[in-house]
Design an enzyme around this catalytic site. Structure first.
Site, PDB file in Angstrom:
ATOM      1  N   HIS A  23       0.866  -1.190   0.000  1.00 56.77           N
ATOM      2  CA  HIS A  23       0.000   0.000   0.000  1.00 56.77           C
ATOM      3  C   HIS A  23       0.897   1.233   0.000  1.00 56.77           C
ATOM      4  O   HIS A  23       1.332   1.703   1.054  1.00 56.77           O
ATOM      5  CB  HIS A  23      -0.916  -0.040   1.222  1.00 56.77           C
ATOM      6  CG  HIS A  23      -1.918   1.084   1.283  1.00 56.77           C
ATOM      7  ND1 HIS A  23      -3.040   1.037   2.064  1.00 56.77           N
ATOM      8  CD2 HIS A  23      -1.945   2.287   0.661  1.00 56.77           C
ATOM      9  CE1 HIS A  23      -3.722   2.151   1.931  1.00 56.77           C
ATOM     10  NE2 HIS A  23      -3.067   2.953   1.078  1.00 56.77           N
ATOM     11  N   GLU A 210     -11.199   3.358   5.824  1.00 61.35           N
ATOM     12  CA  GLU A 210     -10.138   4.227   6.377  1.00 61.35           C
ATOM     13  C   GLU A 210     -10.858   5.261   7.249  1.00 61.35           C
ATOM     14  O   GLU A 210     -10.749   5.242   8.466  1.00 61.35           O
ATOM     15  CB  GLU A 210      -9.351   4.889   5.246  1.00 61.35           C
ATOM     16  CG  GLU A 210      -8.271   5.854   5.730  1.00 61.35           C
ATOM     17  CD  GLU A 210      -7.570   6.599   4.590  1.00 61.35           C
ATOM     18  OE1 GLU A 210      -8.116   6.651   3.459  1.00 61.35           O
ATOM     19  OE2 GLU A 210      -6.465   7.145   4.833  1.00 61.35           O
ATOM     20  N   ASP A 288       1.793   3.938   2.871  1.00 56.99           N
ATOM     21  CA  ASP A 288       0.784   4.812   2.259  1.00 56.99           C
ATOM     22  C   ASP A 288       1.416   5.991   1.507  1.00 56.99           C
ATOM     23  O   ASP A 288       1.602   5.911   0.291  1.00 56.99           O
ATOM     24  CB  ASP A 288      -0.192   5.290   3.337  1.00 56.99           C
ATOM     25  CG  ASP A 288      -1.570   5.647   2.810  1.00 56.99           C
ATOM     26  OD1 ASP A 288      -1.809   5.433   1.610  1.00 56.99           O
ATOM     27  OD2 ASP A 288      -2.403   6.144   3.592  1.00 56.99           O
ATOM     28  N   ASP A 289       1.721   7.071   2.217  1.00 55.52           N
ATOM     29  CA  ASP A 289       2.291   8.284   1.595  1.00 55.52           C
ATOM     30  C   ASP A 289       3.447   8.753   2.472  1.00 55.52           C
ATOM     31  O   ASP A 289       3.332   9.763   3.197  1.00 55.52           O
ATOM     32  CB  ASP A 289       1.224   9.377   1.512  1.00 55.52           C
ATOM     33  CG  ASP A 289       0.026   8.936   0.696  1.00 55.52           C
ATOM     34  OD1 ASP A 289       0.131   8.909  -0.537  1.00 55.52           O
ATOM     35  OD2 ASP A 289      -0.998   8.581   1.309  1.00 55.52           O
TER      36      ASP A 289
HETATM   37  N1  ADE Z   1      -4.481   8.807  -1.763  1.00 47.49           N
HETATM   38  C1  ADE Z   1      -3.258   8.810  -1.255  1.00 47.49           C
HETATM   39  N2  ADE Z   1      -3.279   8.414   0.023  1.00 47.49           N
HETATM   40  C2  ADE Z   1      -4.566   8.134   0.325  1.00 47.49           C
HETATM   41  C3  ADE Z   1      -5.239   7.682   1.470  1.00 47.49           C
HETATM   42  N3  ADE Z   1      -4.599   7.413   2.618  1.00 47.49           N
HETATM   43  N4  ADE Z   1      -6.571   7.514   1.418  1.00 47.49           N
HETATM   44  C4  ADE Z   1      -7.232   7.783   0.294  1.00 47.49           C
HETATM   45  N5  ADE Z   1      -6.648   8.220  -0.803  1.00 47.49           N
HETATM   46  C5  ADE Z   1      -5.322   8.389  -0.803  1.00 47.49           C
HETATM   47 ZN    ZN Z   2      -3.638   4.827   0.550  1.00 45.35          ZN
END
Ligand code: ADE
Ligand code: ZN
Length: 347
Positions: A23, A210, A288-289
């Protein structure tokens, strides 16, 4: 608890374990330094004067407050070389963390809506991924993610625009995902495009649970036919759903530091990852990011292990889950699981 004397030892032990990251949004790996470099060479104006002020702006209150900055940041990505450098930089970090396999999401609509050709995005990412695959002996693939705040017609148009490129990127493009603002954009909005993706033989993942309710997780499984759930932490609100996720071995790609930064959990000690893991859910740990949430995958493992008092065996299970949940042939999984068992036996 772990028999490690300090965080450094725990980190070193976790680093050696061969992990899969499942992810990860490539746009979310845009570090402020890179943002400035790309802005400079592409002559894009940024509303920040330096790297520190960008980092200082990363104070999120919820998913939308993050997405606003994330989409704005992606505006500096213009050329094939930008996408190439972004993906190489991610893989450098991931490799240092002991990642041996990564399935990377990208958001084509974020770029095509700014006039960047889909081919530019694919070509840059693919050049990087093929290079790391061929030189480092890791494996990696791409998941094309639809933006759920846009219409299903827009998702269809994106899919149709990408399909002519499929043969050129067949070695990498294995599936589709669904991300962006969850609340108010339920899974059923994308029922037809996911049906088409199933017919085309794509793997299907989707963000669900989420910020959105457990019902979105249920519908993502039942209506979209997802093979994996991205996040899925709200599933624990529904006992029956939890039972089904356990019985069907549906993997959840959980991102603890992301959840913390976006206020899904107020404190890492309150995260439900350990409870779900101990209940038998196929939980995995991911970043994630990472450029926005203050940690790559190893940081996520270490922080979670410490906050939730995860045992040695539980951490090994989390890593094994990541390998088992990967879209890899059985022979590759067995080889990686053997490697994991070997590493574990050395410590
Ligand atoms: N796009 C990038 N990160 C995300 C996240 N955590 N939830 C939804 N969309 C995303
Ligand atoms: Zn994500």
């Amino acid at each position: 608890m772990l028999q490690h004397n300090d965080d450094t030892e725990l980190r070193a032990w976790l680093q050696k374990l061969p992990k899969a990251e499942l992810h990860l949004h490539i746009e979310g790996t845009l570090e402020p330094e890179m943002m400035f470099e790309f802005a400079r060479r592409n002559r894009v104006a940024l509303p920040y004067s330096n790297v520190e002020s960008v980092r200082a702006a990363y104070q999120f209150t919820n998913l939308q407050s993050f997405l606003d900055l994330y989409y704005a940041g992606a505006g500096v990505l213009q050329t094939e070389q930008d996408f190439y450098e972004l993906a190489i930089a991610y893989w450098r970090r991931a490799r240092a963390d002991g990642v041996v396999h990564a399935e990377i999401m990208f958001d084509p609509q974020t770029h095509t809506h700014r006039g960047i050709a889909l081919e530019t995005v694919f070509a840059g990412l693919a050049r990087a991924l093929r290079e790391v695959r061929d030189t480092w002996g890791v494996s990696t693939s791409l998941l094309l993610s639809f933006l759920r705040h846009l219409s299903e017609d827009d998702a269809f148009a994106t899919l149709e625009a990408a399909l002519p490129l499929r043969s050129a990127y067949r070695d990498l493009w294995i599936g589709v995902g669904l991300d962006s603002a969850e609340r108010g954009n339920p899974p059923e909005k994308f029922a037809r495009v996911y049906q088409r993706c199933a017919e085309l033989g794509f793997k299907r993942v989707a963000h669900a649970g989420e910020e959105g309710p457990a019902q979105y997780v249920r519908d993502t499984l039942d209506i979209l036919g997802a093979d994996r759930i991205d996040h899925g932490v709200q599933s624990s609100e529904d006992t029956q759903l939890m039972g089904e996720i356990i019985r069907r071995r549906i993997p959840l790609t959980v991102c603890p530091l992301s959840n913390l930064k976006l206020g899904v959990f107020k404190d890492l000690h309150e995260h439900n990852l350990a409870r779900m893991l101990r209940a038998g859910v196929a939980v995995t740990i991911n970043s994630d990011d990472p450029a926005y949430f203050g940690g790559y995958v190893l940081d996520n493992y270490v922080a979670t292990a410490l906050a939730l008092d995860l045992s040695h065996d539980e951490l090994l299970t989390l890593v094994a889950n990541s390998l088992n949940a990967a879209f890899l042939p059985a022979t590759d999984k067995t080889r990686l699981l053997d490697r994991l068992a070997h590493e574990a036996s050395q410590s």
